[in-house]
Design a protein around this motif. Structure first.
Motif, mmCIF file in Angstrom:
data_model
loop_
_atom_site.group_PDB
_atom_site.id
_atom_site.type_symbol
_atom_site.label_atom_id
_atom_site.label_comp_id
_atom_site.label_asym_id
_atom_site.label_seq_id
_atom_site.Cartn_x
_atom_site.Cartn_y
_atom_site.Cartn_z
ATOM 1 N N ASN A 226 0.846 -1.191 0.000
ATOM 2 C CA ASN A 226 0.000 0.000 0.000
ATOM 3 C C ASN A 226 0.886 1.247 0.000
ATOM 4 O O ASN A 226 1.743 1.406 0.875
ATOM 5 N N TYR A 227 0.673 2.132 -0.968
ATOM 6 C CA TYR A 227 1.416 3.387 -1.058
ATOM 7 C C TYR A 227 0.468 4.554 -0.805
ATOM 8 O O TYR A 227 -0.712 4.498 -1.167
ATOM 9 N N HIS A 228 1.017 5.599 -0.187
ATOM 10 C CA HIS A 228 0.215 6.783 0.139
ATOM 11 C C HIS A 228 0.951 8.029 -0.330
ATOM 12 O O HIS A 228 2.102 8.263 0.052
ATOM 13 N N LEU A 229 0.287 8.817 -1.178
ATOM 14 C CA LEU A 229 0.848 10.069 -1.688
ATOM 15 C C LEU A 229 0.086 11.242 -1.082
ATOM 16 O O LEU A 229 -1.147 11.262 -1.087
ATOM 17 N N GLN A 230 0.834 12.223 -0.567
ATOM 18 C CA GLN A 230 0.219 13.418 0.008
ATOM 19 C C GLN A 230 0.856 14.665 -0.594
ATOM 20 O O GLN A 230 2.067 14.709 -0.833
ATOM 21 N N ILE A 231 0.016 15.662 -0.877
ATOM 22 C CA ILE A 231 0.490 16.991 -1.266
ATOM 23 C C ILE A 231 0.034 17.938 -0.167
ATOM 24 O O ILE A 231 -1.161 18.198 -0.008
ATOM 25 N N GLY A 232 0.985 18.442 0.622
ATOM 26 C CA GLY A 232 0.666 19.263 1.779
ATOM 27 C C GLY A 232 0.191 20.656 1.416
ATOM 28 O O GLY A 232 0.271 21.092 0.254
ATOM 29 N N ASP A 233 -0.299 21.395 2.437
ATOM 30 C CA ASP A 233 -0.880 22.711 2.183
ATOM 31 C C ASP A 233 0.163 23.781 1.891
ATOM 32 O O ASP A 233 -0.184 24.943 1.649
ATOM 33 N N GLN A 234 1.463 23.417 1.892
ATOM 34 C CA GLN A 234 2.470 24.387 1.463
ATOM 35 C C GLN A 234 2.503 24.539 -0.055
ATOM 36 O O GLN A 234 3.136 25.458 -0.577
ATOM 37 N N ALA A 235 1.806 23.652 -0.771
ATOM 38 C CA ALA A 235 1.684 23.798 -2.221
ATOM 39 C C ALA A 235 0.792 24.993 -2.533
ATOM 40 O O ALA A 235 -0.283 25.155 -1.948
ATOM 41 N N LYS A 236 1.226 25.843 -3.479
ATOM 42 C CA LYS A 236 0.502 27.077 -3.793
ATOM 43 C C LYS A 236 0.336 27.220 -5.300
ATOM 44 O O LYS A 236 1.077 26.623 -6.083
ATOM 45 N N ASP A 237 -0.639 28.045 -5.677
ATOM 46 C CA ASP A 237 -0.760 28.383 -7.089
ATOM 47 C C ASP A 237 0.149 29.579 -7.390
ATOM 48 O O ASP A 237 0.900 30.050 -6.523
ATOM 49 N N ILE A 238 0.109 30.081 -8.623
ATOM 50 C CA ILE A 238 1.028 31.149 -9.020
ATOM 51 C C ILE A 238 0.721 32.473 -8.328
ATOM 52 O O ILE A 238 1.529 33.403 -8.376
ATOM 53 N N PHE A 239 -0.448 32.569 -7.655
ATOM 54 C CA PHE A 239 -0.800 33.789 -6.932
ATOM 55 C C PHE A 239 -0.499 33.669 -5.443
ATOM 56 O O PHE A 239 -0.793 34.584 -4.679
ATOM 57 N N GLY A 240 0.042 32.507 -5.029
ATOM 58 C CA GLY A 240 0.402 32.324 -3.627
ATOM 59 C C GLY A 240 -0.699 31.752 -2.765
ATOM 60 O O GLY A 240 -0.549 31.672 -1.542
ATOM 61 N N THR A 241 -1.819 31.337 -3.366
ATOM 62 C CA THR A 241 -2.920 30.758 -2.600
ATOM 63 C C THR A 241 -2.642 29.286 -2.326
ATOM 64 O O THR A 241 -2.302 28.532 -3.238
ATOM 65 N N GLN A 242 -2.804 28.877 -1.061
ATOM 66 C CA GLN A 242 -2.517 27.498 -0.683
ATOM 67 C C GLN A 242 -3.569 26.544 -1.239
ATOM 68 O O GLN A 242 -4.748 26.891 -1.374
ATOM 69 N N ILE A 243 -3.121 25.331 -1.532
ATOM 70 C CA ILE A 243 -4.016 24.315 -2.061
ATOM 71 C C ILE A 243 -5.008 23.880 -0.990
ATOM 72 O O ILE A 243 -4.692 23.854 0.204
ATOM 73 N N ALA A 244 -6.228 23.576 -1.412
ATOM 74 C CA ALA A 244 -7.249 23.090 -0.485
ATOM 75 C C ALA A 244 -8.258 22.252 -1.268
ATOM 76 O O ALA A 244 -8.716 22.668 -2.330
ATOM 77 N N PRO A 245 -8.590 21.079 -0.759
ATOM 78 C CA PRO A 245 -8.045 20.465 0.455
ATOM 79 C C PRO A 245 -6.680 19.830 0.199
ATOM 80 O O PRO A 245 -6.249 19.709 -0.944
ATOM 81 N N VAL A 246 -6.024 19.427 1.293
ATOM 82 C CA VAL A 246 -4.768 18.687 1.171
ATOM 83 C C VAL A 246 -5.032 17.397 0.395
ATOM 84 O O VAL A 246 -6.058 16.744 0.583
ATOM 85 N N VAL A 247 -4.122 17.049 -0.497
ATOM 86 C CA VAL A 247 -4.331 15.898 -1.379
ATOM 87 C C VAL A 247 -3.845 14.622 -0.699
ATOM 88 O O VAL A 247 -2.704 14.550 -0.227
ATOM 89 N N ASP A 248 -4.717 13.622 -0.636
ATOM 90 C CA ASP A 248 -4.363 12.293 -0.142
ATOM 91 C C ASP A 248 -4.781 11.274 -1.194
ATOM 92 O O ASP A 248 -5.958 11.209 -1.568
ATOM 93 N N PHE A 249 -3.830 10.484 -1.658
ATOM 94 C CA PHE A 249 -4.106 9.484 -2.695
ATOM 95 C C PHE A 249 -3.386 8.197 -2.328
ATOM 96 O O PHE A 249 -2.186 8.200 -2.042
ATOM 97 N N SER A 250 -4.131 7.098 -2.312
ATOM 98 C CA SER A 250 -3.553 5.800 -1.960
ATOM 99 C C SER A 250 -3.754 4.816 -3.104
ATOM 100 O O SER A 250 -4.758 4.875 -3.822
ATOM 101 N N PHE A 251 -2.803 3.922 -3.256
ATOM 102 C CA PHE A 251 -2.936 2.856 -4.244
ATOM 103 C C PHE A 251 -2.174 1.632 -3.748
ATOM 104 O O PHE A 251 -1.270 1.739 -2.914
ATOM 105 N N THR A 252 -2.571 0.482 -4.248
ATOM 106 C CA THR A 252 -1.959 -0.784 -3.849
ATOM 107 C C THR A 252 -1.394 -1.474 -5.073
ATOM 108 O O THR A 252 -2.080 -1.601 -6.092
#
Length: 252
Positions: free
Chosen positions: A111-137
């Motif tokens: 089982n693998y788990h990928l996360q993109i935390g809220d420090q990820a931003k768009d080109i205007f500096g707005t934080q990503i929402a919601p935090v990305v959680d993706f799992s695969f086996t």
């Protein structure tokens, strides 16, 4: 003022005009993007593997694609990536789409788990929402083999053996199996019949296997092959004739 001076002044005025027009257009476009961005925080539209699948059928250095809804600050996204268990990977971008290419084969049955935390931003500096959680086996390593049972009342069996779990699963059983081929979707079995042979197709996509009979009298199927990337079957067949109640290859 000479004619040459007038021409130079005219060209300079036109250049300044078009330069101002171009800069104004770019500023206006950025303002429109900023206004649109106020109503929608950056987020992920979809995550999938190369080919469109959301789960893996192979462990061989796959590629994962992440499609964002807005233009992203690419470095902030890459810094926010966290994969567990840890695996080395390379990244590349195409417009708003991030591709993650794993450098090595993944572990099977994991089982693998990928996360993109809220420090990820768009080109205007707005934080990503919601935090990305993706799992695969990843699939378990396995192989399929034909077990022939010569004892009376014991059919031949096609078995999938799972290496890591040390378990097996019977995929199909029948008397007088000639051979088989399989991919992720189907198992195709060539079976000898009283008058020749038949191809029996087991559909793995159904909750309970559905067997479809296809065959021909006076035909003996030989080798059976299936494309690993498409549900296409190729096989050899030989015309047979009945001799003393037994189907044997027909001679010219």
């Amino acid at each position: 003022m000479t004619l040459l001076s007038k021409l130079n002044n005219f060209l300079a005025d036109r250049f300044n005009y078009y330069l101002t027009l171009t800069v104004s257009g770019l500023v206006l476009a950025l303002l429109v993007l900023a206004i649109l961005n106020l109503g929608s925080r950056p987020h992920v539209k979809s995550i999938y593997f190369e080919g469109g699948a959301t789960q893996l059928t192979t462990v061989l250095a796959p590629k994962l694609l992440i499609d964002f809804a807005q233009p992203m600050d690419r470095q902030s996204v890459e810094d926010a990536l966290l994969l567990s268990p840890a695996v080395e990977f390379d990244t590349s971008w195409s417009l708003n789409k991030l591709q993650i290419k794993f450098k090595y084969n993944l572990d099977s049955g994991t089982n693998y788990h990928l996360q993109i935390g809220d420090q990820a931003k768009d080109i205007f500096g707005t934080q990503i929402a919601p935090v990305v959680d993706f799992s695969f086996t990843t699939p378990e390593l396995s192989f399929v083999y034909l077990e022939r049972n010569s004892r009376e009342y014991q059919p031949d069996r096609i078995i999938r053996y799972f290496i890591g779990a040390n378990t097996e699963k019977v995929l199909y059983s029948a008397d007088n199996i000639i051979g088989f081929t399989e991919n992720d979707n189907y198992l195709v079995v060539a079976v000898r019949t009283d008058s020749g042979s038949a191809l029996r197709i087991v559909d793995f996509k159904q909750d309970s296997f559905v067997t479809l009979d296809w065959g021909g009298d006076n035909l003996l199927v030989g080798k059976v092959h299936m494309s690993p990337v498409a549900d296409q079957i190729a096989f050899t067949a030989q015309v047979v004739e009945m001799v003393n109640g037994i189907a044997v290859p027909k001679t010219a």
